[in-house]
Enzyme design. Sequence first.
Site, PDB file in Angstrom:
ATOM      1  CB  CYS A 110      35.794  41.388  33.376  1.00  0.00           C
ATOM      2  SG  CYS A 110      37.553  41.781  33.385  1.00  0.00           S
ATOM      3  CB  CYS A 114      41.159  35.582  34.231  1.00  0.00           C
ATOM      4  SG  CYS A 114      41.877  37.240  34.346  1.00  0.00           S
ATOM      5  CB  CYS A 117      37.515  35.005  35.942  1.00  0.00           C
ATOM      6  SG  CYS A 117      36.526  36.292  36.745  1.00  0.00           S
ATOM      7  CB  CYS A 154      37.794  42.992  50.437  1.00  0.00           C
ATOM      8  SG  CYS A 154      38.959  42.643  51.786  1.00  0.00           S
ATOM      9  CB  CYS A 187      40.947  45.620  51.044  1.00  0.00           C
ATOM     10  SG  CYS A 187      41.944  44.804  49.760  1.00  0.00           S
ATOM     11  CB  CYS A 247      46.128  42.647  49.498  1.00  0.00           C
ATOM     12  SG  CYS A 247      45.258  41.060  49.592  1.00  0.00           S
ATOM     13  NE  ARG A 324      42.345  38.122  54.002  1.00  0.00           N
ATOM     14  CZ  ARG A 324      43.163  39.110  53.682  1.00  0.00           C
ATOM     15  NH1 ARG A 324      43.654  39.189  52.459  1.00  0.00           N
ATOM     16  NH2 ARG A 324      43.483  40.025  54.570  1.00  0.00           N
TER      17      ARG A 324
END
Length: 416
Positions: A110, A114, A117, A154, A187, A247, A324
């Site tokens: 990616c 972030c 991550c 998901c 999801c 979400c 969650r």
Amino acid sequence: MALFLFSRRAAARSCTAATIRSFSTPINDALSPVSPSAPPPPPEEQESVVLRNAVNARGPRYDWTREEIREIYHQPLMQLAHESATLHRRFHRPSAIQMCTLMNIKTGGCSEDCSYCAQSSRYQTGLQATKMSSVDSVLEAARIAKSNGSTRFCMGAAWRDMRGRKTSLKNVKAMVEGITGMGMEACVTLGMIDSHQAHELKSAGLTAYNHNLDTSREHYPSVISTRTYDERLQTLSHVREAGINVCSGGILGLGEKPEDHVGLIHTVGTLPAHPESFPVNALVPIKGTPLGDKLPEGKRPIPFDAILRTIATARLVMPATIIRIAAGRTTMSEAEQILCFNAGANAVFTGEKMLTTEAVGWDADKAMFEKYGLRPMKSFERGGLREREAEEAKEKVKVGSWAELKESVRGEVAAA
């Protein structure tokens, strides 16, 4: 003679009891008298009107002020958790927990930065980038998840957005169609998407789209620089306008302050409609990432009381939302998880793995559920009063049908 023997046995039992009940320090069971000169007990703290109004809510509201949420967040924790548990039971079946399984369908590489991550191409974490998983392999993983009790599957892909990914979008739609065809909720979390892509996913039957805000607007720039807060909100808008459930939650332990927890909840709590689900993640420190390298070895990135306080506050602000417990649950004891469920959390990620970190396995969750009388939520199951019913309730108030409103709410709660 019989009376004599009975008296001797009674005496023997009395001696035995006296022997067993021997203490090294004499016990005085008498109540201590209260001295007339003793000061009176301290008065109870004045009840928070904001908290009381939140507990008595019969439907979601969207005009929260940051000051109101701050007042709720900073209530004494035992009181806060009690009140959120009370509200939770009005809107949800307290024993029903949504079991979700998360699969990484495209790992690593990616371009985002972030700072938490492992999948960012900017950091050396030892994670190897992979191509996108095949449709068949994803559907097989979904079947395994379903056989173990998961009702929402998901899928996450490590990229910034969906621009120029027509083939990938086509494959994701096939995955969604296959998963919903099994009777499961589907999801995805695919980074930023535009309105057209959102509608494409909706046409495939997508249940929900995850796009976390991560933290407050104020703290966000110290965590991520390659995507703005408003870009995240724009994606949520596209998802909502397409008719897909939103979400969106956050990550605790990013070096933020309690005020940033308040800010995150204020942002999602004042959206035009609350997120259908609100994941509460605790940072899992990964060596090679800026945040992972900052945290001393073995140190918990966020204390448990902050997690519980965030869950309880989110429940009071967004009563119809599914909350969650997401990343970081492996660091929680069983007792801590039960405290979260009691305060209003009603979903978990379960299975073999999260995206790149460990998950609590199905067997461990099944054992915990059995011990505490919990049960997996059914597919597409919701609480007793969801946002659609809340909107209908607001319309009834507008036309003055208060008696009808009370009957409607009573019926929804009874059904729950």
